[in-house]
Design a protein around this motif. Structure first.
Motif, short mmCIF file in Angstrom:
data_model
loop_
_atom_site.label_atom_id
_atom_site.label_comp_id
_atom_site.label_asym_id
_atom_site.label_seq_id
_atom_site.Cartn_x
_atom_site.Cartn_y
_atom_site.Cartn_z
N TYR A 228 -61.21 -7.33 31.58
CA TYR A 228 -60.95 -8.59 30.89
C TYR A 228 -61.96 -8.77 29.77
CZ TYR A 228 -58.16 -10.01 34.98
OH TYR A 228 -57.24 -10.08 35.99
N GLN A 229 -61.52 -9.35 28.66
CA GLN A 229 -62.42 -9.88 27.64
C GLN A 229 -62.03 -11.33 27.42
OE1 GLN A 229 -63.90 -7.63 24.22
NE2 GLN A 229 -62.52 -5.94 24.78
N LEU A 230 -62.95 -12.25 27.73
CA LEU A 230 -62.64 -13.67 27.72
C LEU A 230 -63.66 -14.42 26.87
CD1 LEU A 230 -62.14 -14.13 31.58
CD2 LEU A 230 -60.32 -13.87 29.88
N ARG A 231 -63.21 -15.54 26.28
CA ARG A 231 -64.18 -16.44 25.66
C ARG A 231 -65.09 -17.00 26.75
NH1 ARG A 231 -59.73 -19.16 23.73
NH2 ARG A 231 -60.49 -20.97 24.89
N GLY A 232 -66.31 -17.39 26.35
CA GLY A 232 -67.26 -17.90 27.32
C GLY A 232 -66.72 -19.06 28.13
N ASP A 233 -66.07 -20.01 27.47
CA ASP A 233 -65.56 -21.18 28.19
C ASP A 233 -64.43 -20.79 29.14
OD1 ASP A 233 -63.86 -20.55 26.10
OD2 ASP A 233 -63.42 -22.63 25.56
N GLU A 234 -63.61 -19.79 28.77
CA GLU A 234 -62.55 -19.31 29.66
C GLU A 234 -63.15 -18.67 30.91
OE1 GLU A 234 -58.87 -18.00 26.76
OE2 GLU A 234 -60.58 -16.65 26.93
N PHE A 235 -64.19 -17.87 30.70
CA PHE A 235 -64.81 -17.17 31.83
C PHE A 235 -65.39 -18.15 32.83
CE2 PHE A 235 -68.73 -15.41 33.72
CZ PHE A 235 -68.17 -14.39 34.48
N PHE A 236 -66.15 -19.13 32.37
CA PHE A 236 -66.81 -20.06 33.29
C PHE A 236 -65.84 -21.10 33.86
CE2 PHE A 236 -70.53 -18.26 31.18
CZ PHE A 236 -71.33 -18.00 32.28
N ALA A 237 -64.58 -21.04 33.45
CA ALA A 237 -63.56 -21.91 34.03
C ALA A 237 -62.68 -21.16 35.03
CB ALA A 237 -62.70 -22.50 32.91
N ILE A 238 -63.00 -19.90 35.34
CA ILE A 238 -62.21 -19.13 36.31
C ILE A 238 -62.23 -19.85 37.66
CG2 ILE A 238 -62.15 -16.99 37.64
CD1 ILE A 238 -63.22 -15.53 35.23
N PRO A 239 -61.07 -20.04 38.30
CA PRO A 239 -61.03 -20.72 39.61
C PRO A 239 -61.82 -19.94 40.66
CG PRO A 239 -58.83 -20.57 38.64
CD PRO A 239 -59.72 -19.72 37.79
N GLU A 240 -62.33 -20.67 41.65
CA GLU A 240 -63.19 -20.09 42.67
C GLU A 240 -62.53 -18.92 43.39
OE1 GLU A 240 -66.72 -19.83 45.12
OE2 GLU A 240 -66.23 -20.59 43.11
N MET A 241 -61.27 -19.05 43.76
CA MET A 241 -60.59 -17.98 44.48
C MET A 241 -60.49 -16.72 43.61
SD MET A 241 -56.91 -18.02 46.44
CE MET A 241 -57.49 -19.36 47.49
N LYS A 242 -60.19 -16.90 42.33
CA LYS A 242 -60.08 -15.76 41.42
C LYS A 242 -61.46 -15.14 41.20
CE LYS A 242 -57.99 -13.07 38.42
NZ LYS A 242 -57.01 -12.05 38.87
N ARG A 243 -62.48 -15.97 41.14
CA ARG A 243 -63.84 -15.47 40.97
C ARG A 243 -64.22 -14.53 42.11
NH1 ARG A 243 -68.65 -15.91 44.04
NH2 ARG A 243 -68.17 -18.09 44.53
N ARG A 244 -63.93 -14.94 43.34
CA ARG A 244 -64.23 -14.09 44.49
C ARG A 244 -63.38 -12.83 44.48
NH1 ARG A 244 -66.76 -16.93 48.97
NH2 ARG A 244 -67.26 -19.08 48.35
N GLU A 245 -62.13 -12.97 44.09
CA GLU A 245 -61.23 -11.82 44.01
C GLU A 245 -61.75 -10.77 43.03
OE1 GLU A 245 -56.87 -11.20 42.07
OE2 GLU A 245 -57.04 -12.87 43.49
N LEU A 246 -62.36 -11.23 41.94
CA LEU A 246 -62.91 -10.32 40.94
C LEU A 246 -64.28 -9.77 41.34
CD1 LEU A 246 -62.00 -12.28 37.67
CD2 LEU A 246 -60.99 -10.12 38.47
N GLY A 247 -64.83 -10.27 42.45
CA GLY A 247 -66.13 -9.79 42.92
C GLY A 247 -67.29 -10.30 42.10
N LEU A 248 -67.14 -11.50 41.51
CA LEU A 248 -68.17 -12.06 40.64
C LEU A 248 -69.08 -13.01 41.41
CD1 LEU A 248 -65.93 -12.89 37.55
CD2 LEU A 248 -67.41 -10.89 37.84
N ARG A 249 -70.33 -13.07 40.99
CA ARG A 249 -71.27 -14.04 41.55
C ARG A 249 -70.89 -15.44 41.10
NH1 ARG A 249 -76.32 -11.64 42.89
NH2 ARG A 249 -76.91 -13.77 43.41
N THR A 250 -71.50 -16.45 41.72
CA THR A 250 -71.16 -17.84 41.44
C THR A 250 -71.27 -18.15 39.95
OG1 THR A 250 -71.70 -20.15 41.95
CG2 THR A 250 -73.53 -18.59 41.93
N LEU A 251 -70.34 -18.96 39.46
CA LEU A 251 -70.31 -19.33 38.05
C LEU A 251 -71.08 -20.62 37.79
CD1 LEU A 251 -66.55 -18.60 37.23
CD2 LEU A 251 -68.51 -17.05 37.12
N THR A 252 -71.48 -21.30 38.86
CA THR A 252 -72.23 -22.54 38.73
C THR A 252 -73.56 -22.41 39.45
OG1 THR A 252 -71.16 -23.46 40.71
CG2 THR A 252 -70.15 -23.94 38.57
N LYS A 253 -74.53 -23.20 39.05
CA LYS A 253 -75.86 -23.12 39.64
C LYS A 253 -75.79 -23.46 41.12
CE LYS A 253 -80.62 -24.68 38.91
NZ LYS A 253 -81.52 -25.48 38.05
N PRO A 254 -76.24 -22.54 42.00
CA PRO A 254 -76.14 -22.81 43.45
C PRO A 254 -77.09 -23.91 43.88
CG PRO A 254 -77.33 -20.77 43.05
CD PRO A 254 -76.82 -21.22 41.71
#
Length: 500
Positions: A228-254
Motif C-alpha cells: 500500500y501507498q497511502l496519504r498520512g491521514d489515510e494511514f492513521f485512519a485505518i480501522p483497528e481490525m484492519k490495522r491488526r490484519e496488516l500486522g501493524l503496531r498501534t496507530l495511536t499513543k498507547p
C-alpha cells in the motif's frame, strides 16, 4: 532535487553454501520522496524497509553485493554512480543500531567527525555541530563517552550527528526503538521542526504513532514489495481490525492498561519467593547510579521496568544477572539464597539491548541451542516457528534483520532453564505480530514459575505482558529509593503519589 526509486529491484548475494538461499531483497519499488516531505515506511520485520534506506544512501551497491536493477536518486544524484562520500553530504543516516555507526570515543568528537572528514572549515563544522546540539537538546551529553551512553542516548546522538553537514535529507531506521516517552516527544517535535525547515524525512519504523500529524505519505511493505501507498491521514485512519490484519503496531499513543490482573501475578503452584533485592547500590567511579532499598521479582510474575534514558535500567539488569558487581552490603537472593555474581550468572538469562553482542553460532539453529545443551530438533524448530524464524535455520545469525536477530536471542534465552529472565528492550525493531508472540513466550515463562524482568519503553508491549509496572528514576534526582510502583496508587518514600 529529486529523491526517488524507479522500478528498483535488488537481490542480495551471499558467499554461503549453495543450499542456503540469498535474501529476496526488494522487488519493483517505485516511490517518490518530495522535497520537504515526511515519508513513513512500515511493514513486517524483514519486509525490506532497511534495504530501501540502504539503496537511498548508496550502501547498495557500494558495500552490499547483489543483483540491482532500476534507478535510485538521492537529491538528484544517481546512487549507483555517485561517490559514497558525496552521498553522505546529501543525506544523513541513522541506523537501526546507532552504535554501529560511531567512529570516535566521545559525543563531541562524533558530532564533528563527518564534517571534519569531509574537509569543512573548522568554523563551518562548529556551526553545524552547535545547530545539531541545540536541535536535539543533547548539551548535557557533550562531555560523555559514547561507550557510557544508554541505548536511548545513543540514538539521540546518532540523530544529531546525522544532521551535521550541508545535507537536507534525513534517513532514519527504527529511530524510536530505544527512546523513553519523553525522548519520543522530543524526537517528534524535532522532526516537525526539521520538516518545517525544508528537510526531507524518510523514516522506517514499526512504532508508528509518534509520526502521526507529521507523515505525508506511508509505504506499507511485505516480503520486499509495496502493498500500500497511502496519504498520512489515510494511514492513521485505518480501522483497528484492519490495522491488526496488516500486522501493524498501534496507530495511536498507547495508554497504561495492564491486561493481567494482580490475582494472576503468582501462579498457584509456585511457592518460591523468586528474586529479592535489598540495599542495592552501584557506582561508576564516584558517580552513583543505583540506590534501591528493596525490589522483589516474584516467581511466576512479569515485572516491567521503565524510566528515563540513562536512569540505570540496563545497569540494574547487568547487576541482577551477575555481570556487574554492586557495592558491599547489597543482598540479592534467588529463591531465598544469597547469590554472588558467579552464582547469579548460572541462574539467569539475559537478552541485551544490543543483541549483536550475543550472536556467536554459525547458524540460526545452532544459536538457539548454544549454551543450552542438547536440544531436540523439534523443539528448536517449534521455537523458531513461533518467533517467525521458520525457514532460516541454516542462515548465519549476522545476516538476519535487526528484528530477526532480536527474536533469535529471545529464542535462545527461552530455551534455557534459568530462574531469572531479564529482557532489555526485547521489542525494539519488531512488528505487531512478533510483539504478540514475544509476549506469549514471556507469559509462558512466568507460568513455569520463573521470575521475569522486562526493561522497556514500549507501553503497547508492557500492557500485553506485565503483571506489575515499576519505574526507575535517576539517582541524582531522587536519591534512595529509585523505584516507584506505577501499577497502582503508590506512595513513595519521598511522598510522591503516582497513579497509572
Amino acid at each position: 532535487m529529486t529523491t526517488s526509486l524507479r522500478d528498483v529491484s535488488f537481490k542480495y548475494l551471499r558467499e554461503t553454501d549453495d543450499n542456503i538461499p540469498a535474501d529476496t531483497g526488494v522487488s519493483n519499488l517505485t516511490i517518490d520522496f518530495s522535497p520537504g516531505s515526511c515519508t513513513l515506511i512500515t511493514g513486517s520485520s524483514g519486509s525490506g524497509k532497511s534495504t530501501v534506506l540502504k539503496l537511498l544512501n548508496g550502501l547498495i551497491p557500494e558495500l552490499y553485493e547483489g543483483d540491482l536493477s532500476g534507478r535510485t536518486l538521492l537529491g538528484g544524484l544517481d546512487t549507483a554512480s555517485t561517490d559514497i562520500q558525496r552521498l553522505g553530504q546529501t543525506a544523513g543516516m541513522v541506523f537501526q543500531n546507532p552504535r554501529s555507526q560511531f567512529f570516535t570515543a566521545n559525543v563531541l568528537e562524533e558530532l564533528a567527525f563527518a564534517s571534519e572528514n569531509a574537509g569543512e572549515a573548522p568554523e563551518t563544522t562548529a556551526q553545524y555541530v552547535a545547530a545539531a546540539i541545540n536541535t536535539w537538546g543533547i548539551r548535557p551529553l557533550m562531555n560523555r563517552s559514547l561507550q557510557g551512553l544508554s541505548g536511548g542516548e545513543s540514538q539521540l546522538v546518532a540523530c544529531a550527528a546525522a544532521m551535521v553537514g550541508p545535507q537536507k535529507i534525513l534517513l532514519l531506521d527504527e529511530p524510536t526503538s530505544n527512546l523513553s516517552p519523553a525522548a519520543i516527544d522530543l524526537f517528534t517535535a524535532v522532526l516537525q521542526r526539521l520538516k518545517t525547515a525544508g528537510w526531507t524525512l524518510i523514516v522506517a519504523e514499526h512504532r508508528v504513532y509518534p509520526l502521526n500529524k507529521i507523515t505525508d505519505w506511508t509505504v506499507i511493505m511485505r516480503e520486499g514489495r509495496i502493498t500500500y501507498q497511502l496519504r498520512g491521514d489515510e494511514f492513521f485512519a485505518i480501522p483497528e481490525m484492519k490495522r491488526r490484519e496488516l500486522g501493524l503496531r498501534t496507530l495511536t499513543k498507547p495508554q497504561p492498561q495492564l491486561r493481567h490482573a494482580a490475582s494472576e501475578m503468582v501462579a498457584p503452584a509456585v511457592t518460591a519467593p523468586g528474586v529479592e533485592v535489598r540495599n542495592l547500590r552501584f557506582s561508576y567511579g564516584k558517580r552513583q547510579v543505583l540506590g534501591i532499598e528493596e525490589l522483589c521479582l516474584a516467581a511466576g510474575s512479569v515485572v516491567a521496568l521503565t524510566g528515563p534514558n540513562g536512569a540505570g535500567k540496563t545497569t540494574l539488569a547487568r547487576t541482577l544477572v551477575g555481570l556487574a558487581k554492586p557495592q558491599k552490603n547489597t543482598e540479592i537472593k534467588f529463591q531465598g539464597k544469597v547469590c554472588d555474581c558467579a552464582e547469579r550468572q548460572k541462574r539467569s538469562a539475559l537478552v541485551m539491548q544490543d543483541v549483536n553482542r550475543q550472536l556467536f553460532a554459525e547458524t540460526v539453529a545452532q544459536e538457539v541451542s548454544l549454551g543450552n545443551g542438547e536440544m531436540p530438533r523439534e523443539q528448536i524448530e517449534a521455537l523458531l516457528e513461533e518467533l517467525g524464524l521458520k525457514g532460516l535455520e541454516q542462515r548465519h545469525p549476522m545476516t538476519l534483520s535487526g528484528g530477526q536477530k532480536q527474536r533469535l536471542v529471545i529464542a535462545n534465552a527461552v530455551a534455557s532453564d534459568a530462574q531469572l529472565y531479564v529482557f532489555d528492550e526485547p521489542t525494539s525493531g519488531v512488528d505487531y505480530g512478533h510483539l504478540m508472540s514475544i509476549s506469549s513466550l514471556i507469559r509462558r515463562l512466568a507460568g513455569r514459575g520463573k521470575s521475569v524482568l522486562v526493561i522497556s519503553h514500549d507501553l503497547e508491549f508492557i500492557n500485553e505482558v506485565a503483571d506489575r509496572h515499576l519505574q526507575l528514576e535517576p539517582f541524582d534526582k531522587v536519591g534512595y529509593d529509585q523505584i516507584q510502583d506505577l501499577s497502582v496508587n503508590h506512595r513513595t518514600p519521598g511522598g510522591k503519589t503516582r497513579d497509572i
